[in-house]
Design a protein around this motif. Structure first.
Motif, PDB file in Angstrom:
ATOM      1  N   ASP A 168     -15.427   8.228 -41.705  1.00 37.60           N
ATOM      2  CA  ASP A 168     -14.109   7.010 -41.759  1.00 37.60           C
ATOM      3  C   ASP A 168     -14.108   6.830 -43.374  1.00 37.60           C
ATOM      4  O   ASP A 168     -14.852   7.269 -44.090  1.00 37.60           O
ATOM      5  N   PRO A 169     -12.891   6.165 -43.784  1.00 40.01           N
ATOM      6  CA  PRO A 169     -12.760   5.824 -45.185  1.00 40.01           C
ATOM      7  C   PRO A 169     -14.019   5.048 -45.945  1.00 40.01           C
ATOM      8  O   PRO A 169     -14.275   5.377 -47.002  1.00 40.01           O
ATOM      9  N   ILE A 170     -14.611   4.203 -45.069  1.00 35.26           N
ATOM     10  CA  ILE A 170     -15.697   3.538 -45.669  1.00 35.26           C
ATOM     11  C   ILE A 170     -16.842   4.482 -46.146  1.00 35.26           C
ATOM     12  O   ILE A 170     -17.432   4.376 -47.153  1.00 35.26           O
ATOM     13  N   THR A 171     -17.078   5.413 -45.124  1.00 30.45           N
ATOM     14  CA  THR A 171     -18.056   6.242 -45.231  1.00 30.45           C
ATOM     15  C   THR A 171     -17.831   7.362 -46.430  1.00 30.45           C
ATOM     16  O   THR A 171     -18.458   7.654 -47.125  1.00 30.45           O
ATOM     17  N   LEU A 172     -16.726   7.819 -46.456  1.00 32.93           N
ATOM     18  CA  LEU A 172     -16.187   8.640 -47.492  1.00 32.93           C
ATOM     19  C   LEU A 172     -16.170   8.272 -48.624  1.00 32.93           C
ATOM     20  O   LEU A 172     -16.370   8.979 -49.566  1.00 32.93           O
ATOM     21  N   GLU A 173     -15.706   6.798 -48.946  1.00 36.51           N
ATOM     22  CA  GLU A 173     -15.714   6.263 -50.280  1.00 36.51           C
ATOM     23  C   GLU A 173     -17.325   6.080 -50.786  1.00 36.51           C
ATOM     24  O   GLU A 173     -17.499   6.374 -51.760  1.00 36.51           O
ATOM     25  N   ASN A 231     -13.068   3.377 -38.259  1.00 39.36           N
ATOM     26  CA  ASN A 231     -11.714   3.637 -38.731  1.00 39.36           C
ATOM     27  C   ASN A 231     -10.924   2.350 -38.679  1.00 39.36           C
ATOM     28  O   ASN A 231     -10.163   1.899 -39.410  1.00 39.36           O
ATOM     29  N   VAL A 232     -11.210   1.734 -37.605  1.00 40.21           N
ATOM     30  CA  VAL A 232     -10.566   0.092 -37.533  1.00 40.21           C
ATOM     31  C   VAL A 232     -11.164  -0.813 -38.730  1.00 40.21           C
ATOM     32  O   VAL A 232     -10.271  -1.531 -39.017  1.00 40.21           O
ATOM     33  N   LEU A 233     -12.317  -0.877 -38.882  1.00 42.81           N
ATOM     34  CA  LEU A 233     -12.896  -1.702 -39.928  1.00 42.81           C
ATOM     35  C   LEU A 233     -12.242  -1.386 -41.175  1.00 42.81           C
ATOM     36  O   LEU A 233     -11.989  -2.271 -42.163  1.00 42.81           O
ATOM     37  N   ALA A 234     -11.881  -0.044 -41.480  1.00 42.41           N
ATOM     38  CA  ALA A 234     -11.375   0.215 -42.649  1.00 42.41           C
ATOM     39  C   ALA A 234     -10.078  -0.259 -42.983  1.00 42.41           C
ATOM     40  O   ALA A 234      -9.578  -0.487 -44.381  1.00 42.41           O
ATOM     41  N   LEU A 235      -9.409  -0.284 -41.933  1.00 39.93           N
ATOM     42  CA  LEU A 235      -8.106  -1.161 -41.989  1.00 39.93           C
ATOM     43  C   LEU A 235      -8.007  -2.699 -41.765  1.00 39.93           C
ATOM     44  O   LEU A 235      -6.914  -3.207 -41.429  1.00 39.93           O
ATOM     45  N   ASP A 236      -9.256  -3.198 -41.821  1.00 39.65           N
ATOM     46  CA  ASP A 236      -9.315  -4.593 -41.316  1.00 39.65           C
ATOM     47  C   ASP A 236      -8.766  -4.871 -40.127  1.00 39.65           C
ATOM     48  O   ASP A 236      -8.137  -6.069 -40.054  1.00 39.65           O
ATOM     49  N   GLY A 237      -8.964  -4.087 -38.993  1.00 36.23           N
ATOM     50  CA  GLY A 237      -8.814  -4.570 -37.636  1.00 36.23           C
ATOM     51  C   GLY A 237      -9.430  -5.560 -37.108  1.00 36.23           C
ATOM     52  O   GLY A 237     -10.542  -6.085 -37.626  1.00 36.23           O
ATOM     53  N   ALA A 238      -8.904  -6.219 -36.373  1.00 42.83           N
ATOM     54  CA  ALA A 238      -9.439  -7.623 -35.690  1.00 42.83           C
ATOM     55  C   ALA A 238     -10.405  -7.166 -34.629  1.00 42.83           C
ATOM     56  O   ALA A 238     -10.034  -7.254 -33.368  1.00 42.83           O
ATOM     57  N   ILE A 239     -11.494  -6.551 -34.902  1.00 39.04           N
ATOM     58  CA  ILE A 239     -12.422  -6.350 -33.776  1.00 39.04           C
ATOM     59  C   ILE A 239     -13.405  -7.246 -33.283  1.00 39.04           C
ATOM     60  O   ILE A 239     -13.894  -8.049 -34.264  1.00 39.04           O
ATOM     61  N   VAL A 240     -13.574  -7.360 -32.043  1.00 40.45           N
ATOM     62  CA  VAL A 240     -14.394  -8.395 -31.527  1.00 40.45           C
ATOM     63  C   VAL A 240     -15.692  -7.580 -30.852  1.00 40.45           C
ATOM     64  O   VAL A 240     -16.676  -8.436 -30.398  1.00 40.45           O
ATOM     65  N   GLY A 241     -15.573  -6.231 -30.442  1.00 41.27           N
ATOM     66  CA  GLY A 241     -16.845  -5.770 -29.899  1.00 41.27           C
ATOM     67  C   GLY A 241     -17.018  -4.301 -30.576  1.00 41.27           C
ATOM     68  O   GLY A 241     -15.750  -3.591 -30.705  1.00 41.27           O
ATOM     69  N   VAL A 242     -18.189  -3.889 -30.729  1.00 40.32           N
ATOM     70  CA  VAL A 242     -18.324  -2.652 -31.274  1.00 40.32           C
ATOM     71  C   VAL A 242     -19.382  -1.766 -30.391  1.00 40.32           C
ATOM     72  O   VAL A 242     -20.188  -2.558 -29.834  1.00 40.32           O
ATOM     73  N   ASP A 243     -19.799  -0.516 -30.532  1.00 34.65           N
ATOM     74  CA  ASP A 243     -20.678  -0.094 -29.618  1.00 34.65           C
ATOM     75  C   ASP A 243     -22.034   0.164 -30.559  1.00 34.65           C
ATOM     76  O   ASP A 243     -21.793  -0.341 -31.748  1.00 34.65           O
ATOM     77  N   GLN A 244     -23.044   0.452 -29.916  1.00 37.24           N
ATOM     78  CA  GLN A 244     -24.325   0.075 -30.717  1.00 37.24           C
ATOM     79  C   GLN A 244     -24.632   0.855 -31.942  1.00 37.24           C
ATOM     80  O   GLN A 244     -25.131   0.507 -33.026  1.00 37.24           O
ATOM     81  N   TRP A 245     -24.058   2.456 -31.813  1.00 35.94           N
ATOM     82  CA  TRP A 245     -24.328   3.092 -33.055  1.00 35.94           C
ATOM     83  C   TRP A 245     -23.558   2.682 -34.202  1.00 35.94           C
ATOM     84  O   TRP A 245     -23.983   2.586 -35.565  1.00 35.94           O
ATOM     85  N   THR A 246     -22.460   2.148 -34.098  1.00 31.70           N
ATOM     86  CA  THR A 246     -21.807   1.510 -35.378  1.00 31.70           C
ATOM     87  C   THR A 246     -22.411   0.233 -35.725  1.00 31.70           C
ATOM     88  O   THR A 246     -22.569   0.217 -37.117  1.00 31.70           O
ATOM     89  N   ASN A 247     -22.944  -0.499 -34.897  1.00 29.81           N
ATOM     90  CA  ASN A 247     -23.693  -1.686 -35.311  1.00 29.81           C
ATOM     91  C   ASN A 247     -24.833  -1.480 -35.991  1.00 29.81           C
ATOM     92  O   ASN A 247     -25.284  -2.267 -36.943  1.00 29.81           O
ATOM     93  N   MET A 248     -25.572  -0.068 -35.778  1.00 32.75           N
ATOM     94  CA  MET A 248     -26.654   0.091 -36.405  1.00 32.75           C
ATOM     95  C   MET A 248     -26.483   0.611 -37.746  1.00 32.75           C
ATOM     96  O   MET A 248     -27.545   1.068 -38.643  1.00 32.75           O
ATOM     97  N   ASN A 249     -25.211   1.080 -38.201  1.00 34.92           N
ATOM     98  CA  ASN A 249     -25.095   1.719 -39.368  1.00 34.92           C
ATOM     99  C   ASN A 249     -24.993   0.828 -40.645  1.00 34.92           C
ATOM    100  O   ASN A 249     -24.340  -0.304 -40.488  1.00 34.92           O
ATOM    101  N   PRO A 250     -25.724   0.865 -41.523  1.00 37.16           N
ATOM    102  CA  PRO A 250     -26.072  -0.164 -42.717  1.00 37.16           C
ATOM    103  C   PRO A 250     -24.875  -0.387 -43.526  1.00 37.16           C
ATOM    104  O   PRO A 250     -24.600  -1.225 -44.057  1.00 37.16           O
ATOM    105  N   LEU A 251     -23.718   0.754 -43.339  1.00 32.13           N
ATOM    106  CA  LEU A 251     -22.439   0.658 -44.288  1.00 32.13           C
ATOM    107  C   LEU A 251     -21.542  -0.501 -43.588  1.00 32.13           C
ATOM    108  O   LEU A 251     -20.787  -0.972 -44.388  1.00 32.13           O
ATOM    109  N   LEU A 273      -2.641   0.244 -34.867  1.00 31.70           N
ATOM    110  CA  LEU A 273      -2.821  -0.860 -35.467  1.00 31.70           C
ATOM    111  C   LEU A 273      -1.654  -1.377 -36.193  1.00 31.70           C
ATOM    112  O   LEU A 273      -1.583  -2.584 -36.724  1.00 31.70           O
ATOM    113  N   ASN A 274      -0.393  -0.849 -36.227  1.00 33.07           N
ATOM    114  CA  ASN A 274       0.845  -1.342 -37.035  1.00 33.07           C
ATOM    115  C   ASN A 274       0.262  -1.295 -38.527  1.00 33.07           C
ATOM    116  O   ASN A 274       0.775  -1.951 -39.225  1.00 33.07           O
ATOM    117  N   LYS A 275      -0.409  -0.365 -39.030  1.00 34.03           N
ATOM    118  CA  LYS A 275      -0.910  -0.088 -40.300  1.00 34.03           C
ATOM    119  C   LYS A 275      -0.838   1.246 -40.776  1.00 34.03           C
ATOM    120  O   LYS A 275      -1.599   1.600 -41.402  1.00 34.03           O
TER     121      LYS A 275
END
Length: 313
Positions: A294-299, A72-92, A158-160
């Protein structure tokens, strides 16, 4: 004579120090003004109304550790510096996660080392009390909000919010239109089943368990076979034995499986006796790419379904 010389030297030293101090202050003032402005941009705090009550968070977070809801954060171009392993493994999300650290709540050092200014976690996340000491920590309970409400909440955080709402409105309209097009082609009472398998075990899904269920049943408004309603709506999913799969199959089947896994079942009489299979109404999706809503997956799924249901029409 010595006394006069001492006084002259003292006056000269004071003048020199004063001049240097004035120059330094002038320079420092300029730097401090810039520094203060930057800090105001990055450290201004606002109150976010979380499910656990109000919490002060950065107005524009610059270093987000997302232990949950990272897509969800990625879909809004949030400034991520760390993610969980499951998100990291997702090819999208591969391209968006280049050089982003994989972190874990069970290894707090991985979180601390990212110097986060905001942490997003789940209600079942471990060590919440310790995470709150590292940075403001916002907690979400999985399933408390629907998939659109969740995206809007991330937008608020995220103020978005406006950006999130615009996507919600646009996506909802496009998904509804696609659903109407499918019904126009296949009938108002058309049904679809969402099955998942690893080649041996099978599950059928309700209307809010990712794997495309939200988009098919909620956004597109497609029907669900009666046995799916009876068994999968409550818990969200229902484990099936192979022999009963035909009883749970709709007019269309969305089959979630990973390429390369055992697909011997697709050669069986059971599978090939299903009308949806015989009619070429099976749409395959990659399991590891569709476990979020999330929006990326749904699109991604909306594009697949536009092709799969309408055959490119």
């Amino acid at each position: 004579m010595k006394h006069k010389l001492f006084i002259l030297m003292l006056i000269w030293m004071l003048a020199f120090i004063s001049a240097c101090g004035s120059e330094t202050n002038s320079t420092d003032t300029g730097l401090d003004d810039t520094h203060t402005a930057d800090e105001a941009d990055n450290s201004e705090m606002v109150t976010y109304e979380s499910e656990n009550g109000p919490i002060d968070v950065p107005a524009n977070p610059q270093r987000i550790v997302a232990l949950t809801n990272a897509p969800n954060v990625l879909a809004l171009d949030g400034a991520i510096v760390g993610v969980d392993q499951w998100t990291n493994m997702n090819p999208l999300f591969t391209e968006k996660l280049t050089d982003i650290a994989v972190v874990s709540e069970s290894d707090l050092e991985t979180v601390i080392s990212q110097n986060p200014d905001l942490i997003i976690a789940g209600s079942t996340t471990e060590n919440l009390d310790q995470l709150e000491k590292i940075a403001p920590t916002v907690v979400y309970t999985w399933g408390k909000l629907d998939y659109l409400e969740q995206q809007l909440e991330i937008g608020k955080l995220l103020n978005k919010e406006e950006e999130a709402q615009q996507w919600i409105d646009d996506f909802s309209e496009r998904a509804t239109e696609l659903g109407e097009a499918v019904k126009a082609k296949a009938g108002e009472d058309v049904t679809v089943s969402v099955l998942e398998t690893n080649g041996k075990d099978f599950s059928d899904f309700g209307d809010d368990w990712a794997r495309s269920t939200e988009i098919l049943y909620q956004a597109m408004g497609l029907g669900m076979p009666e046995l799916v309603k009876e068994n999968a709506l409550g818990e969200g999913y229902y484990m099936l034995s192979q022999e009963v799969i035909p009883e749970y199959a709709g007019d269309y089947i969305v089959l979630s499986r990973n390429q390369g896994e055992d697909n011997a079942f697709m050669e069986t009489e059971m599978w090939n006796s299903i009308p949806a299979v015989q009619n070429g109404h099976v749409i395959e999706i990659e399991t590891k790419a569709v476990t979020y809503s999330d929006p990326i997956t749904l699109e991604y799924l909306l594009d697949i379904f536009a092709e799969g249901f309408l055959d490119g029409e």
